[in-house]
Scaffold this active site. Structure first.
Site, PDB file in Angstrom:
ATOM      1  CG  ASN A 144      -0.316  -0.458   2.480  1.00 15.17           C
ATOM      2  OD1 ASN A 144       0.195  -1.580   2.565  1.00 15.17           O
ATOM      3  ND2 ASN A 144      -0.304   0.408   3.479  1.00 15.17           N
ATOM      4  CD  GLN A 166      -3.663  -0.081  -1.575  1.00 23.64           C
ATOM      5  OE1 GLN A 166      -3.834   0.418  -2.698  1.00 23.64           O
ATOM      6  NE2 GLN A 166      -4.107   0.490  -0.469  1.00 23.64           N
ATOM      7  CB  THR A 224     -28.458  -8.889   7.238  1.00 24.54           C
ATOM      8  OG1 THR A 224     -29.306  -9.655   8.094  1.00 24.54           O
ATOM      9  CG2 THR A 224     -29.250  -8.372   6.050  1.00 24.54           C
ATOM     10  CB  CYS A 279      -4.520   3.224   9.773  1.00 22.77           C
ATOM     11  SG  CYS A 279      -3.768   2.045   8.690  1.00 22.77           S
TER      12      CYS A 279
HETATM   13  C1  LIG Z   1      -2.834  -3.623   1.703  1.00 20.09           C
HETATM   14  C2  LIG Z   1      -4.058  -3.326   2.501  1.00 20.09           C
HETATM   15  N1  LIG Z   1      -4.639  -4.306   3.192  1.00 20.09           N
HETATM   16  C3  LIG Z   1      -5.745  -4.091   3.924  1.00 20.09           C
HETATM   17  C4  LIG Z   1      -6.307  -2.855   4.018  1.00 20.09           C
HETATM   18  C5  LIG Z   1      -7.538  -2.649   4.847  1.00 20.09           C
HETATM   19  O1  LIG Z   1      -8.664  -2.507   4.021  1.00 20.09           O
HETATM   20  P1  LIG Z   1     -10.001  -1.833   4.560  1.00 20.09           P
HETATM   21  O2  LIG Z   1      -9.738  -0.367   4.657  1.00 20.09           O
HETATM   22  O3  LIG Z   1     -11.038  -2.161   3.521  1.00 20.09           O
HETATM   23  O4  LIG Z   1     -10.316  -2.455   5.867  1.00 20.09           O
HETATM   24  C6  LIG Z   1      -5.717  -1.782   3.333  1.00 20.09           C
HETATM   25  C7  LIG Z   1      -6.247  -0.404   3.466  1.00 20.09           C
HETATM   26  O5  LIG Z   1      -5.514   0.550   3.410  1.00 20.09           O
HETATM   27  C8  LIG Z   1      -4.567  -2.034   2.553  1.00 20.09           C
HETATM   28  O6  LIG Z   1      -3.964  -1.053   1.872  1.00 20.09           O
END
Ligand SMILES: Cc1ncc(COP(=O)(O)O)c(C=O)c1O
Length: 391
Positions: free
Chosen positions: A148, A176, A234, A325
């Site tokens: 990512n 990604q 659901t 994050c």
């Molecule tokens: C490589 C990767 N895995 C998992 C996720 C998590 O995905 P989500 O935001 O749909 O929970 C992300 C989100 O940035 C990501 O870039």
């Protein structure tokens, strides 16, 4: 009004108009519970199953092997916790998303053993290291497809081969990669693969996990027998319909050759990258590795990445220092430090990620702004000129 350019599509992508249109009726007249046997339920059930076909076409599996989830995080968690028990050994990498890394941390606290495979300066791991790490109790290998932060694509097909020979489950986080490069679960040789709607111009809060037929996956959520008892609850019908439409558009784009995976996106990214690298004392993170066509991650020596992100945002450009994050965290990116970057360089790195909505004008806007802003921040920086930057 200030012009705003969004080059943070690895954090999330805007929902395409066609996707929104496809979803709209499922917030209104088509409101049925997809488990109901009457007309209203059958209507939404049919829509969910059409979306399942579209997602299956995106990753090259059977519709029955697609489990809808609430997104990438849930898909990764379901794959990891659904397959492992205390005493098992799991192999992963040092550059995974936190959805995988923190799940593995939790596994370790619950009595599993976890091996973290390192990456080289390009961000690539060596499949031979994965092979060497296998133990008699290895239950699962979980290695991402595309990173990512850098867009670096791991040699997943080689890992799939190793896993299959050793009869170990292989999960890959393709969040990604989906919609950016063609994916075929059989070519990869994986048993599980995670995707997320909002990274491919679908809605947030929906995703899918491919689970190869015959994989003994324990559900994480207990309740009704939705999703063939693999994920109770659901179904999020509008979200699933949106994900299905986004998948359909991505597949159509690959077929036409004018999607993210084609030359247009790659050429736009390459132009952006070349021009950014023309700025003094910059470098490409992930140089020499295969990458998805929309991402570039660049360090600007002498700059605090967070300061640059804020300064650019004030002028109308949205970019990121890496995983959304962990923005605001003081620690430098675990991905870049795992690649051997000095902490000051990791902190001086910025991710630019393109989406289908971006134009050549967006890139020109970004280029003008970045070079001016970098120059201004460097003038203010106590660690600039370059000769004073520690090496
Ligand atoms: C490589 C990767 N895995 C998992 C996720 C998590 O995905 P989500 O935001 O749909 O929970 C992300 C989100 O940035 C990501 O870039």
């Amino acid at each position: 009004m200030r012009r705003r350019v969004y080059l943070d599509n690895n954090a999330t992508t805007p929902v395409l108009p066609e996707v929104l249109e496809a979803m709209r009726p499922y917030f209104g007249e088509h409101f049925g519970n997809a488990s109901s046997i009457h007309h209203h339920g059958q209507e939404t059930r049919a829509a969910v199953e059409r979306a399942r076909e579209s997602v299956a076409a995106l990753v090259g599996c059977r519709a029955s092997e697609v489990v809808f989830t609430s997104g990438g995080t849930e898909g990764d968690n379901l794959a990891i916790f659904g397959l492992t028990d205390s005493g098992d050994h799991v192999i992963t990498s040092t550059v995974e998303h936190h959805a995988v890394l923190n799940s593995c941390k939790r596994l370790a606290a619950q009595g599993c053993e976890v091996t973290y495979i390192p990456v080289d300066g390009r961000g690539l791991l060596d499949p031979a290291d994965v092979k060497r790490a296998i133990r008699p109790n290895t239950k699962l290998i979980t290695i991402m497809l595309a990173n990512n932060e850098t867009g670096v694509v791991q040699p997943v097909a080689e890992i799939g081969q190793i896993a299959s020979e050793a009869e170990i489950y292989f999960h890959t986080d393709a969040v990604q990669a989906a919609g950016k490069i063609p994916i075929d679960v059989n070519k990869i040789g994986c048993d599980l693969l995670t995707i997320s709607g909002h990274k491919l111009h679908g809605p947030q809060g929906v995703g899918a996990l491919y689970v190869r037929k015959g994989t003994g996956l324990e559900p994480m959520l207990h309740g009704g027998s939705h999703e063939r008892s693999r994920r109770a609850g659901t179904e999020n019908v509008p979200g699933i319909v949106g994900l299905g439409k986004a998948a359909e558009l991505a597949v159509a784009g690959f077929a036409r050759g004018d999607d993210c995976a084609d030359q247009t996106m790659a050429a736009t990214r390459d132009h952006l990258e070349r021009e950014l690298l023309d700025i003094e004392a910059t470098g490409l993170n992930g140089e020499g590795a295969p990458r998805v066509p929309n991402t570039t991650n660049i360090y600007f020596d002498g700059i605090e990445g967070e300061a640059l992100v804020i300064a650019l945002d004030l002028k109308g450009l949205a970019v990121s220092t890496g995983a959304a994050c962990s923005s605001g965290a003081i620690e430098p990116s675990h991905v870049l430090t795992a690649m051997g970057l000095r902490p000051d360089r990791a902190r001086a790195s910025i991710r630019f990620s393109l989406g289908k909505q971006n134009t050549a004008e967006d890139v020109d806007f970004a280029l003008a702004l970045v070079s001016k802003t970098v120059e201004r921040l460097r003038e203010l920086s106590p660690v600039w000129p370059r000769s004073e930057v520690s090496r």
